[in-house]
Design an enzyme around this catalytic site. Structure first.
Site, PDB file in Angstrom:
ATOM      1  N   GLY A 124       0.797  -1.226   0.000  1.00 26.65           N
ATOM      2  CA  GLY A 124       0.000   0.000   0.000  1.00 26.65           C
ATOM      3  C   GLY A 124       0.824   1.267   0.000  1.00 26.65           C
ATOM      4  N   ASP A 125       1.997   1.212   0.610  1.00 30.23           N
ATOM      5  CA  ASP A 125       2.893   2.371   0.602  1.00 30.23           C
ATOM      6  C   ASP A 125       3.222   2.763  -0.835  1.00 30.23           C
ATOM      7  OD1 ASP A 125       4.836   4.300   1.687  1.00 30.23           O
ATOM      8  OD2 ASP A 125       6.359   2.867   1.049  1.00 30.23           O
ATOM      9  N   SER A 126       3.566   1.798  -1.646  1.00 35.80           N
ATOM     10  CA  SER A 126       3.904   2.068  -3.049  1.00 35.80           C
ATOM     11  C   SER A 126       2.683   2.485  -3.856  1.00 35.80           C
ATOM     12  CB  SER A 126       4.530   0.833  -3.695  1.00 35.80           C
ATOM     13  OG  SER A 126       5.769   0.566  -3.109  1.00 35.80           O
TER      14      SER A 126
END
Length: 152
Positions: free
Chosen positions: A37-39
């Site tokens: 999710g960070d990416s």
């Protein structure tokens, strides 16, 4: 191989094209979801920022950082909590409550944990193949931050 697969399931297209099996959604750890999710969150924000204006990379980064940081992400998820389904809330809480061995520089622990929860939610929706919902939630969260004024 299905050529016209729904782009909403980009993760599914990638699994298919690169012949990786993936996992059932309940088997991903909350930190694996946050890692993904960070990416996903960052590529969405970068896409918005870059397509808003052609600027030098340093200026683009200064704008991006206004959204891609623990404090901003914490504000976003606080604004979104009432919108989340039970399933989405579970993904968020799993990420928020996960025991991470890292922390953000110059950010509160509470904001960092909420941001990790938001990232886990983004990873969950991406891997589930629900980009429409992911885009809706990020847009609503960015509206809460007044993103149109920041991007100008």
């Amino acid at each position: 191989m299905e050529e016209n697969k729904n782009i909403d399931d980009l993760a599914g297209v990638i699994r298919e094209r690169f012949e990786v099996p993936g996992e059932p959604m309940n088997r991903y750890s909350p930190l694996a979801l946050a890692f993904m999710g960070d990416s996903v969150f960052e590529i969405i924000i970068r896409s918005i920022v870059v397509q808003t204006a052609n600027r030098p990379a340093g200026q683009l980064n200064k704008i991006k950082v206004k959204f891609v940081n623990a404090a901003a992400q914490a504000k976003m998820i606080e604004a979104l909590e009432s919108e989340l389904t039970d399933e989405e809330m579970d993904a968020y809480k799993r990420g928020r409550n996960a025991k991470s061995y890292t922390s953000a520089k110059n950010q509160s622990v509470a904001d960092y944990r909420k941001a990790t929860g938001l990232e886990a939610l983004c990873g969950y929706l991406y891997l589930k193949g629900d980009l429409d919902r992911l885009f809706y939630l990020i847009r609503k969260g960015m509206d809460e931050l007044g993103y149109k004024e920041v991007i100008k």
